[in-house]
Write a protein that holds these residues in place. Sequence first.
Motif, PDB file in Angstrom:
ATOM      1  N   ARG A   1       0.790  -1.238   0.000  1.00  0.00           N
ATOM      2  CA  ARG A   1       0.000   0.000   0.000  1.00  0.00           C
ATOM      3  C   ARG A   1       0.809   1.267   0.000  1.00  0.00           C
TER       4      ARG A   1
ATOM      5  N   ASP B   1       1.999   5.171   5.708  1.00  0.00           N
ATOM      6  CA  ASP B   1       0.999   6.130   6.185  1.00  0.00           C
ATOM      7  C   ASP B   1       1.533   7.554   6.114  1.00  0.00           C
TER       8      ASP B   1
ATOM      9  N   ARG C   1       0.988   5.732   0.860  1.00  0.00           N
ATOM     10  CA  ARG C   1      -0.312   5.088   0.657  1.00  0.00           C
ATOM     11  C   ARG C   1      -1.357   6.127   0.281  1.00  0.00           C
ATOM     12  N   ASP C   2      -2.453   5.643  -0.290  1.00  0.00           N
ATOM     13  CA  ASP C   2      -3.583   6.517  -0.559  1.00  0.00           C
ATOM     14  C   ASP C   2      -4.027   7.172   0.751  1.00  0.00           C
ATOM     15  N   ALA C   3      -4.332   8.447   0.665  1.00  0.00           N
ATOM     16  CA  ALA C   3      -4.781   9.225   1.829  1.00  0.00           C
ATOM     17  C   ALA C   3      -3.702   9.342   2.896  1.00  0.00           C
TER      18      ALA C   3
ATOM     19  N   TRP D   1      -8.571  -2.688   4.339  1.00  0.00           N
ATOM     20  CA  TRP D   1      -7.685  -1.845   5.125  1.00  0.00           C
ATOM     21  C   TRP D   1      -8.040  -0.373   4.959  1.00  0.00           C
ATOM     22  N   HIS D   2      -8.339   0.044   3.730  1.00  0.00           N
ATOM     23  CA  HIS D   2      -8.662   1.455   3.527  1.00  0.00           C
ATOM     24  C   HIS D   2      -9.958   1.841   4.222  1.00  0.00           C
TER      25      HIS D   2
ATOM     26  N   ALA E   1      -7.634   2.828   7.693  1.00  0.00           N
ATOM     27  CA  ALA E   1      -7.329   4.209   7.302  1.00  0.00           C
ATOM     28  C   ALA E   1      -8.588   5.079   7.305  1.00  0.00           C
TER      29      ALA E   1
ATOM     30  N   ALA F   1     -10.477   5.691   4.924  1.00  0.00           N
ATOM     31  CA  ALA F   1     -10.349   6.482   3.697  1.00  0.00           C
ATOM     32  C   ALA F   1     -11.259   5.854   2.651  1.00  0.00           C
TER      33      ALA F   1
ATOM     34  N   ARG G   1     -11.038   5.611  -1.171  1.00  0.00           N
ATOM     35  CA  ARG G   1      -9.962   4.838  -1.776  1.00  0.00           C
ATOM     36  C   ARG G   1     -10.167   3.328  -1.611  1.00  0.00           C
TER      37      ARG G   1
ATOM     38  N   ARG H   1     -11.723  19.844   2.412  1.00  0.00           N
ATOM     39  CA  ARG H   1     -10.269  19.615   2.432  1.00  0.00           C
ATOM     40  C   ARG H   1      -9.533  20.944   2.604  1.00  0.00           C
TER      41      ARG H   1
END
Lengths: 366, 366, 366, 366
Positions: C252, C255, C275-277, D104-105, D109, D111, D114, D175
């Motif tokens: 991924r 972080d 990783r994304d985000a 996981w995302h 996370a 998120a 994603r 954001r």
Amino acid sequence: MPETIRAAVMTAPRAALEIRAFPAPRPAPGGAVLQTLLSEVCGTDVHLHHGRLAGVPYPIIPGHVSCGRVLETGGSLNDVEGRPITTGQLVTFYDVFGTCGACWHCLVARAATRCPHRRVYGITTSARDGVLGGWAERIEILPGVRLLPLPDGVDPLAFMGGGCGLGTGLHAVERAQVALGDTVVVQGSGPVGLNAAVFAALSGAASVLVIGAPAPRLAVAREMDVDETLDLADAPAPADRVVWVRARTAGRGADAVIEATGNPQAVPEGLEMLRDAGRYVIVGQYTDAGDATINPHRHVNRRHATVLGCWGYEFTHFHRAIALLARHDRRLGWRRLVSRQYPLDRAGEALAAMAALEVVKAVFRP
Amino acid sequence: MPETIRAAVMTAPRAALEIRAFPAPRPAPGGAVLQTLLSEVCGTDVHLHHGRLAGVPYPIIPGHVSCGRVLETGGSLNDVEGRPITTGQLVTFYDVFGTCGACWHCLVARAATRCPHRRVYGITTSARDGVLGGWAERIEILPGVRLLPLPDGVDPLAFMGGGCGLGTGLHAVERAQVALGDTVVVQGSGPVGLNAAVFAALSGAASVLVIGAPAPRLAVAREMDVDETLDLADAPAPADRVVWVRARTAGRGADAVIEATGNPQAVPEGLEMLRDAGRYVIVGQYTDAGDATINPHRHVNRRHATVLGCWGYEFTHFHRAIALLARHDRRLGWRRLVSRQYPLDRAGEALAAMAALEVVKAVFRP
Amino acid sequence: MPETIRAAVMTAPRAALEIRAFPAPRPAPGGAVLQTLLSEVCGTDVHLHHGRLAGVPYPIIPGHVSCGRVLETGGSLNDVEGRPITTGQLVTFYDVFGTCGACWHCLVARAATRCPHRRVYGITTSARDGVLGGWAERIEILPGVRLLPLPDGVDPLAFMGGGCGLGTGLHAVERAQVALGDTVVVQGSGPVGLNAAVFAALSGAASVLVIGAPAPRLAVAREMDVDETLDLADAPAPADRVVWVRARTAGRGADAVIEATGNPQAVPEGLEMLRDAGRYVIVGQYTDAGDATINPHRHVNRRHATVLGCWGYEFTHFHRAIALLARHDRRLGWRRLVSRQYPLDRAGEALAAMAALEVVKAVFRP
Amino acid sequence: MPETIRAAVMTAPRAALEIRAFPAPRPAPGGAVLQTLLSEVCGTDVHLHHGRLAGVPYPIIPGHVSCGRVLETGGSLNDVEGRPITTGQLVTFYDVFGTCGACWHCLVARAATRCPHRRVYGITTSARDGVLGGWAERIEILPGVRLLPLPDGVDPLAFMGGGCGLGTGLHAVERAQVALGDTVVVQGSGPVGLNAAVFAALSGAASVLVIGAPAPRLAVAREMDVDETLDLADAPAPADRVVWVRARTAGRGADAVIEATGNPQAVPEGLEMLRDAGRYVIVGQYTDAGDATINPHRHVNRRHATVLGCWGYEFTHFHRAIALLARHDRRLGWRRLVSRQYPLDRAGEALAAMAALEVVKAVFRP
């Protein structure tokens, strides 16, 4: 496989625990069955036994955080990293399930721990619906319940020393927004308080102070990197405890204070320990133990305080806590929180020891 | 220039206001003198007259937020944008000064409103030290006090309608972390409550509800883009007010609630109006009006609430509030908050009208 | 007291360092004079010598972070905790001063490190204005410069091992918003990179990976609780380094990634490791070393990345870093970052060693 | 009910749109069928037609944001507030579905945009799998897809004027962390840029500036509460556009800049428009339109900038945007973004008008 398994059942508040036989659970598609290795006794179990939680579907099989070996799965399963779950693997599971992902709290507020559909193993699951608690030889993992493999090298007893305090303590520390170099006070030295203290130190606090009792719990705190402890027996007056904190913070109070006591009176006391513009987390009031009197001007408004309730924990907190346990256990030794191990048929005794604070944490080895 | 100027002096708590002559102030290097155009009467002035604040160096010249024309400067001065301050310019000033920039609160915690060296015009400045309050024909601007030009086109009466509520209300809304689309409840319809309601709407709330009294203040709220109001006279029981909020939030409670009442009992009431995982700001408890009883389990812990004290405001809040006033005054009309204008020698009358809630805001035109 | 003291002077870019005599400094009211114990050579000093910073008022006495004993004070002084500063005390000082507290960046944006009036010892102070750099037998502490006592038991060499990397590294980690359990990659193993890695671990990262060179710096990283390191010599191709990170993060990416290299090409490489985000901090581009090419779609927009520049550090970062050094030095041993100690008259040699990466950190002992 | 319905089908990149007949969809349990009222043509549809997105399962029925009346449901359905969905009700739906809540995302996370399992109506749904796009007489709502009733009084054409720009624009503004009183620049005046500008103003910006083309789009911006606009035709050189922004921000640059152009060269240009310690959101790089060259030192590190990618939107953004549309449409008039309405069989013409920027937004009325 045997046709039945044994579990300890709490049939009603205050009733003696019973050992009952249940049909050996079989996994639904997407589910699994664990051979229980260890399951915890925690403060919530005492509350359950005292009938202090609303909406509990007695009879229940208590035990919300547990670990065990995968006996059987209902088809192929993966962990959250995408790795396959295999038979024989040592795993735990996130005890909360049923969060709907479809209600206002889940979708709009993104406040998953307040989803009204949320259920918890060993607390809001009835023994009528299956072996959905850890005080049992086997545990049924329903489809959608999240299995987490224990990382290589993690001692199951160390994991259970953390137990539900891992996710709760980490969540509380996350709420406390601990900044590098902060001084953090934890009120309470039960499993949640001790884990919160450990995670506060791991978050970069320069000083972590624990106020609690009895002395053996405070000794554990000091062994786990807590800087100083204060025994309630040595400072029975709240004002003296406030003085103790202020003496260690140049008179200002702590940057963050985490309440993990279960006693409403801890709240005004802890607010007096807080510096101006500090953060106060209330995580110990899991049941309604009564009201507290605060002074909104002095405690909150003029103090520019931030007071944060902390309910439950999400998968991410549990997952992260286990990752940190794996990294730091050799140095910190969560194993020391497990004071005693019991067989299932001594469930009543284990509960009584927990209620009497004779143990930091008791675990079953069914 | 005249050799003396007149000011209204509060000599002691509860004493009648006196008009006294003072030597006409002259600017120190880096300071200035203003010809007062308008100065406000606010709730704090009532508290000062009732002797409810500690450490006030009576005799004082009240009036913390004011506007006027620059009479004289002690050398060249710039505003925060780097533009020169010129004689004759219409300005206000940030009433807080003396924040040290050297103490633990300023440097380590970056909690400037809790700097112990902080002083405030008209509140912690003694008449023995100069004309440091707005209820006077002229005001001495000490070196380091920050002048802010009123933007072109801003009506001085509109600015005074906002007054100290501008910075306080905006700071409270900043603390409330209003998200786009939120429902925000404001408890209290005094100047702080009304400004908080306006800034909540300007922050992107989809619905702003104000609960207060008396009716004329609520009418002002509705004219300033508040969606709905509830008059305490129509719902004298706290439980009914909670029901009113829940009826407008699908039964959940509001995303954010801002307390701006001065009444400690508003705190438990407001917490009942809050949704799970919502934010509750306490900004109305500027003096110690007593204790409040809350239920830490139900109000904070299980609710996963965030409760935020809000003390004073920083320069940035005042500066930003004035920028928003300039943008939105044509649509919102802060002018309507000024109920009455008084000459200086009717200071006692103005204070009495404020204490009796006969006015939203009174201003002096010395 | 002697009438003159010696200092190493950088007269112009690329010119040989000179040892010059200066009148022994005397404290202004509110100021102090230190007997220099140690002063650092850091990457900025190399940049200064290469003429890579704009607006440097050569000749300068370099040395921005130093420690020493208080020789004399200009009246009574206190530290930020309110304790008196005494003669003979071992102190350091926050090298940044002159932040105005009056400009738009200070007051409205609260972005103190971008105040245009900010000055830095040893960088933006000319030798014509006094002994305002640490490569000198004594250092003049101007009024308003903040002294910080080294906590009891802190080894001055350990403190210098951290040096300016303490505040810079901690600030970078604060920007990275490290969450408990995160995996953090640091690009670069110079003093800033190593300190960032240490503070990332102290912030609760479950895994900290450092990519850099040469090998001795990576060995130091591993001795200071970094989990794994990658030597650029072993992975000269950027793509291989990305693969190395992804192999340690379930494919991924990390972080958080912290760039501390000084090389613009590290930026697109580091974004590929994220990783994304995730969060990407750019702290190593202290001078303009050129442009970098990124793909806004892939690196930022679709990745939902947060990229954070990090400029300088505030007093709070330096203060907090020292508190953490005091707590953790026994376990982590910052002393090991100091590769060599030099007398003042070998300043050129020290700079050359730093430029050649022969040392992690060099210090003077004048 | 008819046995077949008509839909516009994009069979392959660059191929002419075809009108095809499909079996009239029937709801699965937990699903629904809508009678399409309106569906949008947006920039993504142009990208789809140009083959610029990877992994699109052509043939597809485009149209990701639409509204219509509920024809039939597969059992009882509720909206997110818990109110029943009724036949005949005017609704839209959140076009993203399939977010797994198990990876996981999603879980660690948090998120959600994603999640690799995430799918989108009209983009990643094949016409082989059903009528899963809005350019059709009816739309099949799969189980788990979230219906949102349009609030009473919301004009469907106003809703479509917002369209997918509602959620995207609001997410971008979230954001951007717009603070009350900020100056916000939006680069780009397409539907996303215009909605971002509107939500920036609704978030409490004191000034919103839009830079784009052609003139009619900028006229719409000014009608929707944007303070000033700059036409690219009037400032073809990027440096002049930077000057224009700096002239409106005391030379400092804007507090926040939102890129919504689709042009990678906008990124370095926009970073030059940003003040120190400001926030730069990249939301316009939905497809890979190439690289951009930035200067990491000047644009990010020394600027202490925060650069934020923004991918997709979550349910909460769409839900909140609709609540704000309901509150503000009377004043702002989103209807004006709909330049032209087309019947289905003129799909190619609508796409061409969109590609040529002849319209702000085109909608189908099938």
